[in-house]
Write an enzyme that holds these catalytic residues in place. Structure first.
Site, PDB file in Angstrom:
ATOM      1  N   LYS A   1       4.314  10.086   8.595  1.00 51.53           N
ATOM      2  CA  LYS A   1       4.187  10.807   9.861  1.00 51.53           C
ATOM      3  C   LYS A   1       5.207  10.433  10.923  1.00 51.53           C
ATOM      4  O   LYS A   1       5.331  11.140  11.925  1.00 51.53           O
ATOM      5  CB  LYS A   1       2.774  10.628  10.414  1.00 51.53           C
TER       6      LYS A   1
ATOM      7  N   ASP B   1       9.343   3.007  -0.444  1.00 57.55           N
ATOM      8  CA  ASP B   1       8.316   3.618   0.398  1.00 57.55           C
ATOM      9  C   ASP B   1       8.647   3.235   1.841  1.00 57.55           C
ATOM     10  O   ASP B   1       8.356   2.125   2.290  1.00 57.55           O
ATOM     11  CB  ASP B   1       6.941   3.092  -0.021  1.00 57.55           C
TER      12      ASP B   1
ATOM     13  N   TYR C   1       0.855  -1.190   0.000  1.00 53.02           N
ATOM     14  CA  TYR C   1       0.000   0.000   0.000  1.00 53.02           C
ATOM     15  C   TYR C   1       0.887   1.234   0.000  1.00 53.02           C
ATOM     16  O   TYR C   1       1.804   1.349   0.818  1.00 53.02           O
ATOM     17  CB  TYR C   1      -0.899  -0.006   1.237  1.00 53.02           C
TER      18      TYR C   1
END
Length: 428
Positions: free
Chosen positions: A265, A237, A142
Site C-alpha cells: 500500500k 518483498d 512475513y
C-alpha cells in the site's frame, strides 16, 4: 466506559476478535484498542477525542503523513469521475511508468490489490518461469497470509515447512522451506539438498515483521550469487521497504537487485493496492501474454492509482523528503539509544532509515530467535505508558516503528520525554 471500549464490545459480537486484522486487538499489550476517527500529519485522533503522535502510519505507507493534501485532493478528483470501471485507464499506465522509473530491476509491473496478492502472484510467476515447485523463505519474515507463506521451520533444518496457521494443507506447506535470517550456511545446505528444485528465494531485504532486523555481512549479495548459481529466482518483498528506505527501496540502498519485487500500500499512499514486477522476460509469463494466470477486477482501480501517482510524483519532485526522514529518524532512534545507555536498560535498538524497533532484550537481534528473546511483558508496560502519554506505537513487540515526513522535532522531543519517564520510573 469510553467510546472505544463500547465500540470494541459491540465489534466483538459481529467481527472475529472485534477487529479486522489481528494485531489491532491489543491482546499482547493488555489494553483495549483505540478506534481512530481521523488523522492529520503525524497525529491521529480517536473517537473519544484523544490525540496521539503516530508511529504506525497505517503500518508504513503514510510516508508523507496522514491525509496529505496532495494525495487527498488527487483521490477526491478521481472519485468524482467514478470509483471502478473494471477496464483499462490512463492512470494505470502513468503508475507503471513511475514504478519502473524508480526501480531499475523492473521492466514491467502488474497492479494488484494488496501486498499479499503481490507475493502470491510473484511466487506463481517464479514457479511458472522455472518449472520448479519449491520456495525458500526466512523465519520471521512475513509475506502476507497466502497459504504457502504461512509456514515456520520444522523440526530439522532441511525439512519441509509446517504451517503456522490452521486451514493450510500439508501439501501446500510441503513445498515451502525455511531458513534462519542472516544464516547463509543453512541456506547453502538447503540449496545442496534440493538441487534443481528451488523456484525462488523470497526475502524481506530488511526484515520488518519480527521487529526490524537488518541483513548482515553482505547477506543479500551472497544470496543473489547463490540464486544465480542454481538457476533460482530471487524475490524481494519490498512491501515495507519499497520507497521507504529510498526512492529505489532496499535494493537501491544495498546495491543488490532481485528478479522480482513485490509492493504493498505504500505505492498508493495508503490505499488498498499492491504490485509485482521484474525483468521483461519474467513478466511476459503473465496472462494474457503467458501461461501464468492472475487477474483482478479492482487491480489498478482509478482511485488507488490517483493516490499512488500523487505520492510517487511528490517523492520524485521532493527528494528532500528522504533527508528529513533520515534526520528525524536519527533524532528519535539516536535519542532512544542514549536513554538505553543512560538507564542501563536491557534493550536493543535496530534501525535503518526511517524504520526501527526497540526490543526489550539485551540483544543483539539478528534473526527470529533473537527477536523472540524479547520480554513481551516489559514491552506491554512500555506500550501502555507511551499510549497514556499520547504516543501511539505498534501494539506488539515484534512490529516496526515508522517515521513520516510529517514528524517534527516537537513530536520527537515529546516522544523521548515520555520514554525517559518510563525508563526512569523502572529504576525506582
Amino acid at each position: 466506559m469510553g467510546k472505544s471500549e463500547a465500540l470494541f464490545e459491540q465489534a466483538k459480537r459481529r467481527i472475529p476478535g472485534g477487529v479486522n486484522s489481528p494485531v489491532r486487538a491489543f491482546g499482547s499489550v493488555g489494553a483495549t484498542p483505540r478506534f481512530i476517527k481521523s488523522g492529520s500529519g503525524a497525529v491521529i485522533t480517536d473517537v473519544d477525542g484523544v490525540s496521539y503522535i503516530d508511529y504506525i502510519g497505517s503500518w508504513g505507507p503514510m510516508l508523507l503523513g496522514h491525509n496529505h493534501p496532495v494525495i487527498r485532493e488527487a483521490v477526491i478528483k478521481a472519485a468524482e469521475n467514478g470509483l471502478s470501471f473494471g477496464a483499462a485507464t490512463e492512470s494505470e499506465v502513468t503508475m507503471a511508468e513511475l514504478i519502473c522509473g524508480f526501480f531499475p530491476s523492473i521492466d514491467m509491473v502488474r497492479m494488484v490489490n494488496s501486498g499479499t496478492e503481490a507475493v502470491m502472484s510473484a511466487i506463481r510467476v517464479a514457479r511458472g518461469a522455472t518449472g520448479r515447485d519449491k520456495i525458500l523463505k526466512f523465519e520471521g519474515c512475513y509475506h502476507g497470509h497466502c497459504d504457502a507463506m504461512l509456514v515456520s521451520a520444522g523440526s530439522g533444518l532441511m525439512t519441509s515447512g509446517v504451517s503456522a496457521s490452521a486451514g493450510v494443507t500439508a501439501g501446500c506447506a510441503r513445498d515451502t522451506l525455511t531458513a534462519p535470517y542472516n544464516d547463509l550456511e543453512t541456506v547453502t545446505r538447503i540449496f545442496d539438498r534440493n538441487k534443481g528444485e528451488l523456484a525462488a528465494v523470497i526475502i524481506e531485504p530488511v526484515a520488518a515483521n519480527m521487529g526490524v532486523v537488518l541483513p548482515e555481512d553482505n547477506f543479500l549479495a551472497k544470496l543473489r550469487a547463490l540464486c544465480d548459481a542454481n538457476g533460482t529466482l530471487l524475490i524481494f518483498d519490498e512491501v515495507i521497504t519499497g520507497f521507504r528506505l529510498g526512492p529505489g527501496g532496499a535494493q537501491e540502498r544495498y546495491g543488490v537487485y532481485p528478479d522480482l519485487t513485490t509492493f504493498g500500500k505504500i505505492i498508493g499512499g495508503g490505499m488498498p493496492v499492491g504490485a509485482y514486477g521484474g525483468r521483461r522476460e519474467l513478466m511476459e509469463q503473465v496472462s494474457p501474454l503467458g501461461r501464468v494466470y492472475q487477474a483482478g477486477t479492482l487491480s489498478g482501480n482509478p482511485v488507488a492509482m490517483a493516490a499512488g501517482i500523487a505520492q510517487l510524483t511528490y517523492l520524485k519532485e521532493h527528494p528532500e523528503v528522504y533527508e528529513h526522514l533520515e534526520s528525524s529518524a536519527e533524532k528519535l532512534f539516536g535519542g532512544l539509544q542514549v536513554l538505553i545507555r543512560r538507564y542501563d536498560a536491557p534493550c536493543a535498538l535496530n534501525r535503518i532509515g526511517s524504520l526501527g524497533c526497540l526490543f526489550f532484550t539485551p540483544g543483539p537481534v539478528r534473526d527470529y530467535g533473537g527477536a523472540k528473546s524479547a520480554d513481551t511483558g516489559a514491552y506491554a508496560e512500555y506500550f501502555r505508558h507511551m499510549l497514556g502519554s499520547g504516543i501511539y506505537l505498534a501494539p506488539a513487540q515484534f512490529e516496526a516503528m515508522f517515521i513520516s515526513d510529517a514528524h517534527q522535532d516537537a513530536h520527537i522531543e515529546k516522544t523521548l520525554a515520555a520514554a525517559e519517564a518510563f525508563f526512569g520510573s523502572r529504576l525506582k
